[in-house]
Design a protein around this motif. Sequence first.
Motif, PDB file in Angstrom:
ATOM      1  N   VAL A   1       0.861  -1.187   0.000  1.00 60.39           N
ATOM      2  CA  VAL A   1       0.000   0.000   0.000  1.00 60.39           C
ATOM      3  C   VAL A   1       0.893   1.231   0.000  1.00 60.39           C
ATOM      4  CG1 VAL A   1      -1.735   1.329   1.270  1.00 60.39           C
ATOM      5  CG2 VAL A   1      -1.881  -1.175   1.209  1.00 60.39           C
ATOM      6  N   ASP A   2       0.819   2.018  -1.063  1.00 58.31           N
ATOM      7  CA  ASP A   2       1.591   3.260  -1.160  1.00 58.31           C
ATOM      8  C   ASP A   2       0.837   4.436  -0.563  1.00 58.31           C
ATOM      9  OD1 ASP A   2       3.927   2.454  -3.023  1.00 58.31           O
ATOM     10  OD2 ASP A   2       2.153   1.759  -4.113  1.00 58.31           O
ATOM     11  N   ILE A   3      -0.487   4.406  -0.722  1.00 57.75           N
ATOM     12  CA  ILE A   3      -1.336   5.538  -0.337  1.00 57.75           C
ATOM     13  C   ILE A   3      -2.494   4.984   0.483  1.00 57.75           C
ATOM     14  CG2 ILE A   3      -2.819   7.410  -1.185  1.00 57.75           C
ATOM     15  CD1 ILE A   3      -1.191   6.932  -3.946  1.00 57.75           C
ATOM     16  N   LEU A   4      -2.700   5.535   1.660  1.00 54.49           N
ATOM     17  CA  LEU A   4      -3.839   5.158   2.495  1.00 54.49           C
ATOM     18  C   LEU A   4      -4.729   6.373   2.682  1.00 54.49           C
ATOM     19  CD1 LEU A   4      -5.462   3.346   4.428  1.00 54.49           C
ATOM     20  CD2 LEU A   4      -3.852   4.009   6.242  1.00 54.49           C
TER      21      LEU A   4
ATOM     22  N   LYS B   1       8.425   4.333   2.825  1.00 51.33           N
ATOM     23  CA  LYS B   1       7.731   5.395   2.099  1.00 51.33           C
ATOM     24  C   LYS B   1       6.223   5.173   2.171  1.00 51.33           C
ATOM     25  CE  LYS B   1       8.372   3.063  -2.371  1.00 51.33           C
ATOM     26  NZ  LYS B   1       8.879   3.224  -3.758  1.00 51.33           N
ATOM     27  N   GLY B   2       5.490   6.271   2.002  1.00 48.28           N
ATOM     28  CA  GLY B   2       4.035   6.170   1.999  1.00 48.28           C
ATOM     29  C   GLY B   2       3.384   7.528   2.134  1.00 48.28           C
ATOM     30  N   ARG B   3       2.116   7.551   1.780  1.00 51.70           N
ATOM     31  CA  ARG B   3       1.287   8.758   1.905  1.00 51.70           C
ATOM     32  C   ARG B   3       0.018   8.367   2.663  1.00 51.70           C
ATOM     33  NH1 ARG B   3       5.296  10.809   0.517  1.00 51.70           N
ATOM     34  NH2 ARG B   3       5.772  12.057  -1.328  1.00 51.70           N
ATOM     35  N   ILE B   4      -0.254   9.049   3.768  1.00 49.76           N
ATOM     36  CA  ILE B   4      -1.479   8.830   4.522  1.00 49.76           C
ATOM     37  C   ILE B   4      -2.308  10.104   4.454  1.00 49.76           C
ATOM     38  CG2 ILE B   4      -2.472   8.356   6.793  1.00 49.76           C
ATOM     39  CD1 ILE B   4       0.085   6.766   7.434  1.00 49.76           C
ATOM     40  N   ILE B   5      -3.555   9.947   4.035  1.00 45.42           N
ATOM     41  CA  ILE B   5      -4.476  11.086   3.924  1.00 45.42           C
ATOM     42  C   ILE B   5      -5.694  10.761   4.781  1.00 45.42           C
ATOM     43  CG2 ILE B   5      -5.836  12.540   2.382  1.00 45.42           C
ATOM     44  CD1 ILE B   5      -4.025  11.519   0.076  1.00 45.42           C
ATOM     45  N   ASN B   6      -5.900  11.532   5.822  1.00 48.41           N
ATOM     46  CA  ASN B   6      -7.054  11.363   6.689  1.00 48.41           C
ATOM     47  C   ASN B   6      -8.157  12.327   6.273  1.00 48.41           C
ATOM     48  OD1 ASN B   6      -5.662   9.474   8.369  1.00 48.41           O
ATOM     49  ND2 ASN B   6      -4.619  11.189   9.350  1.00 48.41           N
ATOM     50  N   ILE B   7      -9.376  11.837   6.197  1.00 48.78           N
ATOM     51  CA  ILE B   7     -10.492  12.721   5.877  1.00 48.78           C
ATOM     52  C   ILE B   7     -11.144  13.124   7.194  1.00 48.78           C
ATOM     53  CG2 ILE B   7     -12.580  13.049   4.528  1.00 48.78           C
ATOM     54  CD1 ILE B   7      -9.921  12.561   2.939  1.00 48.78           C
ATOM     55  N   ALA B   8     -10.788  14.305   7.648  1.00 49.91           N
ATOM     56  CA  ALA B   8     -11.354  14.859   8.869  1.00 49.91           C
ATOM     57  C   ALA B   8     -12.606  15.655   8.495  1.00 49.91           C
ATOM     58  CB  ALA B   8     -10.316  15.710   9.598  1.00 49.91           C
ATOM     59  N   SER B   9     -12.739  16.868   8.982  1.00 44.90           N
ATOM     60  CA  SER B   9     -13.924  17.675   8.682  1.00 44.90           C
ATOM     61  C   SER B   9     -13.724  19.057   9.272  1.00 44.90           C
ATOM     62  CB  SER B   9     -15.170  17.026   9.299  1.00 44.90           C
ATOM     63  OG  SER B   9     -16.288  17.890   9.228  1.00 44.90           O
ATOM     64  N   VAL B  10     -14.419  20.042   8.716  1.00 47.12           N
ATOM     65  CA  VAL B  10     -14.433  21.344   9.380  1.00 47.12           C
ATOM     66  C   VAL B  10     -15.052  21.219  10.761  1.00 47.12           C
ATOM     67  CG1 VAL B  10     -14.425  22.729   7.263  1.00 47.12           C
ATOM     68  CG2 VAL B  10     -16.607  21.976   8.248  1.00 47.12           C
ATOM     69  N   ALA B  11     -15.846  20.169  10.985  1.00 46.60           N
ATOM     70  CA  ALA B  11     -16.417  19.926  12.309  1.00 46.60           C
ATOM     71  C   ALA B  11     -15.344  19.615  13.340  1.00 46.60           C
ATOM     72  CB  ALA B  11     -17.418  18.770  12.246  1.00 46.60           C
ATOM     73  N   GLY B  12     -14.159  19.233  12.887  1.00 42.11           N
ATOM     74  CA  GLY B  12     -13.046  18.997  13.794  1.00 42.11           C
ATOM     75  C   GLY B  12     -12.200  20.229  14.029  1.00 42.11           C
TER      76      GLY B  12
ATOM     77  N   ASP C   1      10.674  11.387   9.497  1.00 38.42           N
ATOM     78  CA  ASP C   1      12.003  10.947   9.059  1.00 38.42           C
ATOM     79  C   ASP C   1      11.989   9.521   8.527  1.00 38.42           C
ATOM     80  OD1 ASP C   1      11.593   9.593  11.413  1.00 38.42           O
ATOM     81  OD2 ASP C   1      13.545  10.063  12.296  1.00 38.42           O
ATOM     82  N   LYS C   2      10.816   9.001   8.255  1.00 36.16           N
ATOM     83  CA  LYS C   2      10.689   7.625   7.787  1.00 36.16           C
ATOM     84  C   LYS C   2      10.137   7.538   6.361  1.00 36.16           C
ATOM     85  CE  LYS C   2      10.138   5.876  12.498  1.00 36.16           C
ATOM     86  NZ  LYS C   2      10.551   7.161  13.121  1.00 36.16           N
ATOM     87  N   GLY C   3      10.089   8.675   5.667  1.00 37.92           N
ATOM     88  CA  GLY C   3       9.624   8.682   4.283  1.00 37.92           C
ATOM     89  C   GLY C   3       8.112   8.644   4.136  1.00 37.92           C
ATOM     90  N   ILE C   4       7.389   8.886   5.216  1.00 37.15           N
ATOM     91  CA  ILE C   4       5.925   8.785   5.202  1.00 37.15           C
ATOM     92  C   ILE C   4       5.324  10.130   5.586  1.00 37.15           C
ATOM     93  CG2 ILE C   4       3.914   7.648   6.239  1.00 37.15           C
ATOM     94  CD1 ILE C   4       5.905   5.279   6.871  1.00 37.15           C
TER      95      ILE C   4
END
Length: 269
Positions: free
Chosen positions: A100-103, A151-162, A196-199
């Motif tokens: 998994v490259d992108i979560l 390596k990796g990309r993590i994208i969290n879907i939060a909200s303006v409610a947060g 520092d871990k490429g993520i």
Amino acid sequence: MPPQEPASVPSSTLKNLFDLTGRIALITGGSRGLGLQMAEALGEYGATVVLTARKQHELDEARAHLQGMGIQAHVYAGDLGDFQNIEPTVERILAEVGHVDILVNNAGATWGAPTAEHPMEAWMKVMNVNLNGTFLLTQQVLRRSMLPRGKGRIINIASVAGLQGNDPRMTATLAYNTSKGGLVNFTRALAAEMADKGITVNSICPGYFPTKMTKGTLAYGEQSILEHTPMRRLGSEHDLKGLTLLLASDASAYMTGQNIAVDGGITAV
């Protein structure tokens, strides 16, 4: 000697920064709504997309839709709130699809009720999906794929409610606001740990978009929402795509720990 102008970057290089060919993106809650829209964006730029959601028939429809666009897609049914299901699902994905490259942590739940009457069962449902399940899935992906590969990309879907409280004219959603606020700081803390871990770890904080989750709110509160949105409109099916692509690609390599609102200006006033 006068300062030299910085050299322009060839367009082919810029295109390469956004190219996701050969990468695998796991999107929770990806069978419809914002999740499916983000899958379209990542798939269009070359990623193989892996969707998880609770309902198999919706996943099958989403896969057919994406394949019709020429996007390679895989689907796995499962409830993020069922913690025992998370590790086996990640194992299957890694065995059958690859790393998994992108979560994209998109799956979410909400509940509307006055705080004094909010059922504990509903509170736990929201927390289990929006925070606990997200933590456990992220942990598995980090352990089994991103950290070993560096390596990796993590994208969290939060909200303006947060990012803010709740308009008292709207239905009270304390559990949702609290969980999304937690996800905002989850993003910051994890980003610092992984820097520092490429993520990279960033979040998108959508405003009001027409989805199944917001259907009830919009049914009675749309006019008030529009009046307090500087752009005077709801989010469209395309409004998250560009930012999702940016955060998933090499173009955002120096961005981490950011919580970015896509809200038509709601948090600007």
